[in-house]
Design an enzyme around this catalytic site. Sequence first.
Site, short mmCIF file in Angstrom:
data_model
loop_
_atom_site.label_atom_id
_atom_site.label_comp_id
_atom_site.label_asym_id
_atom_site.label_seq_id
_atom_site.Cartn_x
_atom_site.Cartn_y
_atom_site.Cartn_z
N MET A 76 3.21 -9.23 -0.75
CA MET A 76 2.64 -8.69 0.49
C MET A 76 1.13 -8.61 0.37
SD MET A 76 5.18 -5.82 1.85
CE MET A 76 6.90 -6.21 2.11
N HIS A 90 0.84 -1.21 0.00
CA HIS A 90 0.00 0.00 0.00
C HIS A 90 0.88 1.26 0.00
CE1 HIS A 90 -2.75 -2.89 2.29
NE2 HIS A 90 -3.49 -2.55 1.27
P1 AMP Z 1 -6.40 -3.84 -0.44
O1 AMP Z 1 -6.23 -3.05 0.81
O2 AMP Z 1 -5.91 -5.26 -0.33
O3 AMP Z 1 -7.78 -3.73 -1.04
O4 AMP Z 1 -5.42 -3.19 -1.51
C1 AMP Z 1 -5.46 -1.83 -1.82
C2 AMP Z 1 -4.57 -1.58 -3.01
O5 AMP Z 1 -3.24 -1.99 -2.69
C3 AMP Z 1 -5.00 -2.39 -4.25
O6 AMP Z 1 -4.84 -1.58 -5.39
C4 AMP Z 1 -4.03 -3.54 -4.25
O7 AMP Z 1 -3.79 -4.07 -5.55
C5 AMP Z 1 -2.77 -2.86 -3.71
N1 AMP Z 1 -1.84 -3.86 -3.16
C6 AMP Z 1 -2.13 -4.85 -2.27
N2 AMP Z 1 -1.02 -5.61 -2.05
C7 AMP Z 1 -0.03 -5.08 -2.80
C8 AMP Z 1 1.34 -5.41 -3.02
N3 AMP Z 1 1.92 -6.44 -2.41
N4 AMP Z 1 2.07 -4.64 -3.85
C9 AMP Z 1 1.49 -3.58 -4.50
N5 AMP Z 1 0.20 -3.22 -4.34
C10 AMP Z 1 -0.55 -3.95 -3.51
#
Ligand code: AMP
Length: 284
Positions: free
Chosen positions: A185, A37
């Site tokens: 991650m 994030h």
């Molecule tokens: P989430 O909180 O899981 O809904 O993710 C929020 C944003 O962070 C989304 O656009 C995800 O694709 C991105 N995201 C989650 N994990 C990663 C990661 N390991 N590397 C890059 N972006 C991520």
Amino acid sequence: MIICEKPGELFQQLEIPAERNLSVGFVPTMGALHEGHLSLIDTCTTENNFTVVSIFINPKQFNDEKDFKTYPRDNARDLGLLQEKGNIDLVFLPTPEDMYPEHAEVMVDPGVMAHKLCGMSRQGHFRGVLTIVNKLFNMISPDTAYFGAKDFQQFILISKMVEDFNMKTRLRMCPTIREEDGLAMSSRNVHLSSSERDEAPSLFQALEMGYHQIKKGERSSLLVIEKMMTHVLENTHFEIDYLSIVNPADLEDLSEVDPKNPFIIAAAACLGSTRLIDNIFHIP
Ligand code: AMP
């Protein structure tokens, strides 16, 4: 750093960038923040004059009540991390009641690509994702919004919504951030037991192995997938949901892989009750 919980406060605070003609960058998240994030946020702050981060665990995108209830939540820690960065302008932390008042019933129909890959086992997931992203885009009107490549299907579907609904927000896909051993991650990684955590990097190793086979000249998806399956299943307790090689244009399976064209090697698999996803995106 302004913290808004109510949509009314958000609208009021967004007058600041509007009046000063600042470019607004937006990073939607479900909290339990990690380096993945934070990397999106870093890109956003570099490219914009005003950065908005949202933290909202969207109930409509969970097809499994237990997954929703156990999803990691720690707003105090998240706000501390964001505050520490020192360059985030606004954090939006709405409640489910404000995002989905009782009378709300209209949802975004995400189209055919939502039924493939993660959509096969997560009924209604992308309908929920597109609905919340649509609402947040309407509320924030960002110039640019930032998403991670780990959730590439989500990115492709959001891009389709932006195009089909004539939305003005530009989208940026940022690279997947990994642990040292290659594990992508994810907020859900905290649910892995220590033995599951030891096994978890096998998923990405398999994807890398498959990608290597293709680079060495293998053209049959079936053979590449078989090798990857064997790698994931050998000596681990993974249950594979899918392991596929698809065309990013329509998410259809490719029977022949040609490195002159784009393709994605994508996987979803469960270790115990934790579902992990990962992919390698090939753009020639
Ligand atoms: P989430 O909180 O899981 O809904 O993710 C929020 C944003 O962070 C989304 O656009 C995800 O694709 C991105 N995201 C989650 N994990 C990663 C990661 N390991 N590397 C890059 N972006 C991520």
